[in-house]
Design an enzyme around this catalytic site. Structure first.
Site, PDB file in Angstrom:
ATOM      1  N   LYS A 163      -4.802  -6.285  31.121  1.00  0.00           N
ATOM      2  CA  LYS A 163      -6.410  -7.154  31.336  1.00  0.00           C
ATOM      3  C   LYS A 163      -6.909  -6.908  32.016  1.00  0.00           C
ATOM      4  CE  LYS A 163      -6.589  -8.773  26.857  1.00  0.00           C
ATOM      5  NZ  LYS A 163      -7.595  -8.441  25.232  1.00  0.00           N
ATOM      6  N   LYS A 262      -8.240  -5.495  14.056  1.00  0.00           N
ATOM      7  CA  LYS A 262      -8.353  -6.342  13.342  1.00  0.00           C
ATOM      8  C   LYS A 262      -8.412  -7.297  12.433  1.00  0.00           C
ATOM      9  CE  LYS A 262      -8.229  -8.179  18.989  1.00  0.00           C
ATOM     10  NZ  LYS A 262      -8.343  -8.542  19.976  1.00  0.00           N
TER      11      LYS A 262
HETATM   12  O1  LIG Z   1      -0.689  -8.872  22.148  1.00  0.00           O
HETATM   13  C1  LIG Z   1      -1.070  -9.761  21.127  1.00  0.00           C
HETATM   14  O2  LIG Z   1      -1.789 -10.211  20.504  1.00  0.00           O
HETATM   15  C2  LIG Z   1      -3.370  -8.994  21.398  1.00  0.00           C
HETATM   16  C3  LIG Z   1      -3.940  -9.151  23.201  1.00  0.00           C
HETATM   17  C4  LIG Z   1      -4.805  -9.049  23.785  1.00  0.00           C
HETATM   18  O3  LIG Z   1      -5.462  -8.152  23.765  1.00  0.00           O
HETATM   19  C5  LIG Z   1      -6.012 -10.144  22.920  1.00  0.00           C
HETATM   20  C6  LIG Z   1      -5.412 -11.516  22.066  1.00  0.00           C
HETATM   21  C7  LIG Z   1      -6.155 -12.649  22.079  1.00  0.00           C
HETATM   22  C8  LIG Z   1      -7.191 -12.574  22.022  1.00  0.00           C
HETATM   23  C9  LIG Z   1      -7.987 -11.322  22.605  1.00  0.00           C
HETATM   24  C10 LIG Z   1      -7.327  -9.894  23.077  1.00  0.00           C
HETATM   25  C11 LIG Z   1      -8.139  -8.728  22.751  1.00  0.00           C
HETATM   26  O4  LIG Z   1      -7.575  -7.797  21.986  1.00  0.00           O
HETATM   27  O5  LIG Z   1      -8.888  -8.907  23.213  1.00  0.00           O
HETATM   28 MG   LIG Z   2     -10.039  -6.769  23.457  1.00  0.00          MG
END
Ligand SMILES: O=C(O)CCC(=O)c1ccccc1C(=O)O
Ligand SMILES: [Mg+2]
Length: 368
Positions: A163, A262
């Protein structure tokens, strides 16, 4: 089939480590596990993966509860469902609220697969016996992030996502690249930049990232198209794609070269599969995203990722990446970077109802 009963299990699980993104930090994860039952007493499971606050999308656990209790469950109960694709039609009177819809729709997919005694993967058209696992490292200081990447390399993960946010980007990636020059690495900004940051984003091109995920606004596909023309690094869209139509338009505009799918964000497995088929046809790469979810939603992700065009390892990690104990048996395991697609019917994992009873804060039941 007809759904005769729906149960909502409100749970809260503590993440092993707090997870930080450009928006903020998550430590206690509230979730709603959704259980649907047919006339024969067979059950299917889904999960509300919205967060407690509306930082990722506009939905929250509470808005999903409201949508489920007041609109979606009453619409579904007793309706004749010939195929899980019908659920979206039953919900068509409710705009958006995709995470609420997806939770119930996924439960119907699991149930339908169990009725047919096939795996959810097979039902969706999956062809893989294993799916490749990727892992996400939240924002932290450079040395902690290097340590956790090191650990995940040992665990066998095949794709690494970090991130980033404005000010915690160039130097961070430079430091990580120094330690891991050839690591399959990508960065996720969760909408933290604007076109004013274009010079800084262009500088990231030198680090050979697989892609940069959602650099600009959550609802934007126009500025992303401009940015993609200026960047060598492929852009991957996450927040901006909440439907098949969004994906079609983003592809047409050239807003991205990759899509993170997703199930929750696009309102269910039927829509996710349509996006998969579109990307296959258009030659756009895609992978399955994650939501810091329990094993139930993780199982749905694994089934989806078994479709042939999911060619990039997704954000699908082992249960133990986030939880001391997961709600499914067995837990999701990563072996040399791969996760086995389960062979039992439906989602293919047993739901640990004894454990759910221990951790649930509330259960609500709705019957015909
Ligand atoms: O390992 C995971 O479950 C995903 C982690 C992750 O990047 C994420 C987690 C929470 C909300 C948004 C995101 C994203 O993909 O932006
Ligand atoms: Mg993302």
């Amino acid at each position: 089939m007809k759904i005769k009963e729906v149960k909502l299990h409100f749970i809260e699980m503590e993440l092993i480590n707090a997870f930080s993104t450009s928006y903020g930090t998550v430590k206690n994860r509230e979730l709603i596990l959704v259980e649907v039952k047919d006339e024969a007493g067979l059950v299917g499971w889904g999960e509300v993966v919205a967060f407690s606050t509306p930082w990722y999308t506009e939905e929250t656990i509470q808005t999903c509860f409201h949508m489920l209790e007041d609109f979606l469950i009453p619409a579904l109960l007793g309706e004749e469902i010939k195929h899980p694709n019908d659920v979206a039609v039953v919900f068509s009177g409710v705009k958006r609220n995709n995470m609420a819809k997806a939770a119930l729709e996924c439960a119907v997919w699991d149930l339908y697969a169990k009725q047919k005694r096939v795996t959810l993967s097979t039902l969706l058209g999956g062809t893989r016996k294993t799916v490749e696992a990727g892992v996400v490292v939240g924002i932290s200081d450079l040395s902690s992030m290097i340590n956790s990447i090191e650990q995940h390399v040992k665990e066998g993960y095949k794709r690494f996502k970090i991130k980033i946010k404005p000010g915690i980007d160039y130097e961070l990636i430079k430091g990580i690249r120094k330690h891991f020059p050839t690591l399959p690495l990508m960065a996720d900004a969760n909408s933290a930049y604007t076109l004013q940051d274009i010079d800084g984003l262009k500088r990231l091109d030198e680090y050979n990232l697989m892609m940069i995920e959602q650099p600009l606004g959550s609802d934007d596909i126009v500025d992303h198209a401009y940015l993609q023309r200026e960047l060598k690094t492929p852009i991957c869209l996450d927040e901006s794609i909440v439907s098949y139509e969004d994906a079609r338009k983003a592809i047409e505009l050239g807003s991205c070269r990759v899509i993170n799918v997703k199930i929750s964000r696009v309102g269910g497995l039927s829509e996710a599969k349509r996006i998969h088929d579109l990307c296959e046809q258009k030659g756009v790469q895609l992978w399955v995203g994650g939501m810091l979810e329990s094993g139930i939603s993780r199982a749905h992700n694994i089934a989806l990722a078994s479709l042939p065009h999911f060619t990039i390892p997704g954000d699908i990690s082992a249960s133990a990446r986030y939880w001391n104990q997961d709600v499914i048996i067995p837990e999701v395991m990563v072996d040399k970077g791969d996760i086995m697609v389960p062979t039992r019917s439906g989602i293919g994992y047993e739901v640990n109802e004894t454990y759910i009873q221990q951790i649930e804060k509330q259960v609500k039941q709705y019957t015909l």
